[in-house]
Design an enzyme around this catalytic site. Structure first.
Site, mmCIF file in Angstrom:
data_model
loop_
_atom_site.group_PDB
_atom_site.id
_atom_site.type_symbol
_atom_site.label_atom_id
_atom_site.label_comp_id
_atom_site.label_asym_id
_atom_site.label_seq_id
_atom_site.Cartn_x
_atom_site.Cartn_y
_atom_site.Cartn_z
ATOM 1 C CG ASP A 19 -2.084 0.958 1.080
ATOM 2 O OD1 ASP A 19 -2.389 1.379 -0.056
ATOM 3 O OD2 ASP A 19 -2.681 1.314 2.113
ATOM 4 C CG ASN A 21 1.983 1.401 -5.181
ATOM 5 O OD1 ASN A 21 2.835 1.178 -4.324
ATOM 6 N ND2 ASN A 21 1.517 0.462 -5.985
ATOM 7 N N GLY A 22 0.140 5.441 -4.479
ATOM 8 C CA GLY A 22 -0.404 6.734 -4.892
ATOM 9 C C GLY A 22 0.171 7.882 -4.079
ATOM 10 C CD1 TRP A 24 7.584 7.105 -2.439
ATOM 11 C CD2 TRP A 24 7.097 6.759 -4.611
ATOM 12 N NE1 TRP A 24 8.753 7.207 -3.145
ATOM 13 C CE2 TRP A 24 8.484 7.001 -4.477
ATOM 14 C CE3 TRP A 24 6.559 6.505 -5.867
ATOM 15 C CZ2 TRP A 24 9.343 7.005 -5.584
ATOM 16 C CZ3 TRP A 24 7.405 6.505 -6.962
ATOM 17 C CH2 TRP A 24 8.791 6.760 -6.806
ATOM 18 C CG ASN A 67 -7.943 -2.112 -5.216
ATOM 19 O OD1 ASN A 67 -7.084 -2.946 -4.937
ATOM 20 N ND2 ASN A 67 -8.148 -1.048 -4.436
#
Ligand code: IPE
Ligand code: IPE
Ligand code: MG
Length: 245
Positions: A19, A21-22, A24, A67
């Site tokens: 979890d 990624n966005g 970051w 998702n």
């Protein structure tokens, strides 16, 4: 870090909720997909670290049933990235003797993703050093519900006596049949929730929530997580004194 690990007390199965990624990507002033692309490095790092140490199963939560509710452009980009990554990683998986598996409702994945997955699973089938299990269109409740449905069907067909149904028997209907329960569950990005992952299987898992965003996750984090795991007392309902006698 690696030297502090007791290789005689390794978890057999590590599960990871990848979890952040966005978030970051945001720190890099980049679109969310940039984060997913960089997340692939972390997948490679953790797979390699686990295989090298002698972990037998690594399960990665790559796409949940929830998702699909993301913006369609992100869902499409994730599915394309999956195809690309699966293709690209087959030689490395074979080199490291890693067998690819998948759990989840794969029938609902786009054709291209399904095809790439099937191919990679077949091409890595002979490997026996570690199983890398991708959770795709997976959720714990989905798995428990589909298992319950199949149990009911077998009872109806007269193939299963309800008297025979215990925890062990029920688990054999889950998608994770044949995979031991994870002893260690890691989630990155600082969120402390399980988001519908392996609900049945984590009954006694040690949970570890790390602040690092997934694209920054590397081998050292795996080592750190295992050391943390090895410092815990797993009592399984007993008291401390009973464990040491
Ligand atoms: C995890 O990172 C990847 C997937 C769920 C596919 P996120 O995309 O959830 O990143 P955040 O949580 O929004 O930062
Ligand atoms: C969980 O991450 C699913 C995966 C890592 C594939 P999410 O980012 O979707 O979880 P929530 O929505 O924050 O709980
Ligand atoms: Mg997230």
């Amino acid at each position: 870090m690696k030297d502090k690990i007791d290789i005689n007390r390794l978890p057999k199965h590590i599960a990871i909720i990848m979890d952040g990624n966005g978030r970051w990507a945001k720190t890099q002033n980049q679109p969310r997909i940039f984060g997913h692309q960089h997340g692939v490095n972390a997948v490679r790092e953790s797979t390699e670290a686990c295989a090298e140490l002698g972990i037998k199963f690594l399960t990665l939560y790559a796409f949940s049933t929830e998702n699909w509710n993301r913006p369609i452009t992100e869902v499409d980009a994730l599915m394309s990235l999956l195809i690309e990554t699966i293709h690209q990683e087959i030689p490395t998986l074979n080199k490291n003797k890693v067998r690819l598996k998948a759990i989840g409702d794969l029938s609902k994945l786009p054709e291209g993703t399904k095809k790439a997955l099937k191919e990679a699973i077949a091409l890595t089938d002979q490997n026996d050093r570690m199983d890398l299990v991708l959770a795709l269109n997976y959720s714990g409740r989905w798995d428990i519900a589909q298992a319950a449905k199949r149990v009911a069907e077998d009872v109806k067909k007269g193939m299963l006596d309800p008297e025979q149904l215990d925890e062990h028997k029920f688990a054999s209907y889950l998608n994770t049949n044949g995979i031991p329960d994870p002893e260690l569950l890691i989630r990155t990005s600082g969120e402390s929730r399980v988001s519908n992952f392996l609900l049945w299987e984590i009954a006694y898992a040690e949970l570890l929530f790390l602040p690092v965003f997934w694209p920054e996750f590397n081998k050292e984090h795996i080592y750190e997580a295992i050391i943390n795991f090895q410092n815990r007392e797993r009592r399984f309902g007993k008291i401390s004194e009973q464990l040491n006698s």
